[in-house]
Design an enzyme around this catalytic site. Structure first.
Site, short mmCIF file in Angstrom:
data_model
loop_
_atom_site.label_atom_id
_atom_site.label_comp_id
_atom_site.label_asym_id
_atom_site.label_seq_id
_atom_site.Cartn_x
_atom_site.Cartn_y
_atom_site.Cartn_z
N GLY A 1 0.92 -1.36 0.09
CA GLY A 1 0.00 0.05 0.02
C GLY A 1 0.79 1.27 -0.05
O GLY A 1 0.53 2.35 -0.76
N GLN B 1 -7.84 0.55 3.78
CA GLN B 1 -8.51 -0.07 4.86
C GLN B 1 -9.94 -0.35 4.24
O GLN B 1 -10.68 -0.88 5.16
CB GLN B 1 -8.53 1.02 6.16
CG GLN B 1 -7.46 1.02 6.68
CD GLN B 1 -6.98 -0.21 7.44
OE1 GLN B 1 -7.61 -0.99 7.68
NE2 GLN B 1 -5.85 -0.04 8.04
N SER C 1 -3.71 -2.77 -0.41
CA SER C 1 -2.57 -3.57 0.03
C SER C 1 -3.13 -4.94 0.24
O SER C 1 -4.39 -5.06 0.60
CB SER C 1 -2.50 -3.04 1.36
OG SER C 1 -1.31 -3.84 1.90
N HIS D 1 -2.00 -7.43 2.87
CA HIS D 1 -1.99 -8.18 4.20
C HIS D 1 -3.14 -7.35 4.99
O HIS D 1 -3.23 -7.84 6.05
CB HIS D 1 -0.69 -7.78 4.85
CG HIS D 1 -0.25 -6.47 5.24
ND1 HIS D 1 -0.52 -6.03 6.53
CD2 HIS D 1 0.18 -5.24 4.40
CE1 HIS D 1 0.00 -4.88 6.43
NE2 HIS D 1 0.17 -4.18 5.30
N CYS E 1 4.13 5.17 17.64
CA CYS E 1 5.30 5.46 18.60
C CYS E 1 6.48 5.90 17.59
O CYS E 1 6.84 5.24 16.71
CB CYS E 1 5.95 3.99 19.27
SG CYS E 1 4.47 3.38 20.37
N1 PLP Z 1 -2.55 3.36 3.99
C1 PLP Z 1 -3.21 2.93 5.17
C2 PLP Z 1 -4.59 3.76 5.35
C3 PLP Z 1 -2.76 2.01 6.10
O1 PLP Z 1 -3.65 1.67 6.77
C4 PLP Z 1 -1.79 1.39 5.55
C5 PLP Z 1 -1.23 0.07 6.62
O2 PLP Z 1 -1.30 0.24 7.99
C6 PLP Z 1 -0.79 1.73 4.65
C7 PLP Z 1 -1.39 2.86 3.56
C8 PLP Z 1 0.16 0.70 4.21
O3 PLP Z 1 0.17 -0.32 3.62
P1 PLP Z 1 1.14 -1.40 3.44
O4 PLP Z 1 1.35 -1.79 4.83
O5 PLP Z 1 0.98 -2.48 2.60
O6 PLP Z 1 2.62 -0.83 3.06
#
Ligand code: PLP
Length: 409
Positions: free
Chosen positions: A71, A184, A204, A206, A330
């Protein structure tokens, strides 16, 4: 001890069906999708099959999907890719060139901050107390030099779903590219990229019971962008590098399962979420819900408890086998309050007293009941040791006494 996982916004377990679909692509069908022999064509065909599955969920065509590593990469490619294309056109214009919001994921926010250092002007939209972006501010801030609007579909911390349809109408009418970080929401709630006037959409693997290290970017036909990774010209020249076939097959399978289960998942998760929210707000005094009461992800509950710190709550819950998360991130050694919680108007202390629970399809009703009781106990225990809580109780007592005296006079 039984462990209960309630951090699905961070990542999800990989569905066994996804693992099963991926496994042959490590040892049996290991070809390079660019090779002309049968090993290559096998890999190519499965990649194209996955591309179709990803496209289907957002009602796009297969040609509009490219695979990435995450993502984060999709967000970077979308924003930097459009900027690189428009660089010449907007040189010497005043901006804002890009409009985004204060509550985006760091993959968008930090990309925008990087571009600011390169001389681009970025405007960060405010949000209301529920985390909904200010549409009037968007209308006001759009200028002739604005070429990109990047707004997330739903927030990863507080679960608020943004009014993308309304935003899409505005950007379309002004001929501005709209990028939506849907990490999300993809596979979790319905998305019609075309109907919503979305030009670029980040995905994304995962977060939808697929593997880590694979993502995708929807690029509406005709949207112009430059690559950020150069090399062998894979993915129509937009993302060079030998394709991660097992990961791509996993993402495709996860997308297919998400699509089949979406309706049932939404119903089930909303039921669990609402039970949890009702229980917590009714049984823990001075507890509040962060984010929008209804316009929120089916699996997200984010609470604020006065008088305690989110971090100690997480650690205490973890001792009882409950894995949740704080709303705050954090940053290396310093504990910074969450930029999202600050943007919805909480102060630092309140932001530190927040807890994010994100449910998944494997969570059971029994687990949620266990968590509800565990939360009541843990909050009680931490408050009994909290000087802030004791002080706020004393303050309340004093206030009541003053009010009573006021009535007497
Ligand atoms: N954008 C949002 C809204 C996310 O919640 C996340 C992951 O926490 C990401 C982007 C990043 O995705 P990735 O972990 O696949 O790099």
């Amino acid at each position: 001890m039984k462990r209960i996982y309630l951090d699905h916004a961070a990542t999800t377990p990989v569905d066994p069906e996804v693992v099963k679909a991926m496994l042959p692509y490590f040892t049996e069908y290991y070809g390079n999708a660019s090779s002309l022999h049968s090993f290559g064509t096998e890999a190519y065909r499965s990649m194209e099959d996955s591309r179709q599955k990803v496209a289907d969920i957002i009602k796009a065509s297969k040609e509009e999907i490219i695979f990435t590593s995450s993502g984060t990469e999709s967000d970077n490619l979308a924003i930097k890719g459009v900027v690189a294309k428009k660089r010449k056109e907007i040189e010497n214009t005043k901006g804002p060139h890009i409009i985004t919001s204060k509550i985006e994921h760091p993959a968008v926010l930090d990309t925008c901050k990087y571009l600011e250092k390169q001389g681009f002007v970025v405007h960060y939209l405010s949000v209301d107390k529920y985390g909904i972006v200010d549409i009037d501010e968007l209308r006001e801030k759009i200028s002739k030099s604005t070429f990109l609007v990047s707004i997330m579909h739903a927030n990863n911390e507080i679960g608020t779903i943004e009014p993308i349809e309304e935003i899409g109408k505005i950007t379309r009418s002004k001929n501005i590219v709209l990028h939506v970080d849907a990490v999300q929401t993809f596979g979790k709630i319905p998305i019609d990229a075309n109907e919503l006037n979305i030009d670029l959409l980040s995905i994304s693997g995962h977060k939808i019971y697929g593997p880590k290290g694979v993502g995708a970017l929807y690029i509406r036909r005709g949207t112009q962008l430059e690559p950020i990774i150069h090399g062998g010209g894979h993915e129509k020249g937009l993302r060079s590098s030998t394709e991660n076939i097992p990961g791509i097959v996993g993402l495709g399978k996860a997308a297919e399962l998400a699509s089949k289960r979406m309706e049932a998942d939404i119903k089930y998760l909303t039921m669990l979420r609402d039970h949890l929210i009702k229980y917590v707000l009714n049984n823990i005094e001075e507890s509040y819900l962060n984010g929008h009461p209804t316009q929120r992800l089916p699996n997200n509950a984010n609470f604020r408890f006065n008088g305690i710190e989110g971090e100690s709550l997480i650690l205490n819950l973890d001792e009882n086998g409950i894995a949740a998360s704080t709303g705050s991130a954090c940053s290396s050694k310093k504990l910074e309050p969450s930029h999202v919680l600050m943007a919805i108007g909480l102060n630092e202390v309140e932001a530190h007293g927040s807890l994010r629970i994100t449910l998944g399809r494997e969570n059971t009703e029994d687990e949620i009941e266990y968590v509800e009781k565990g939360l009541v106990e843990t909050v009680k225990k931490l408050r009994s040791m909290s000087p802030i809580w004791k002080k706020s109780l004393e303050l309340d007592k004093w206030r009541t006494q003053m009010e009573e005296r006021g009535h007497e006079h």
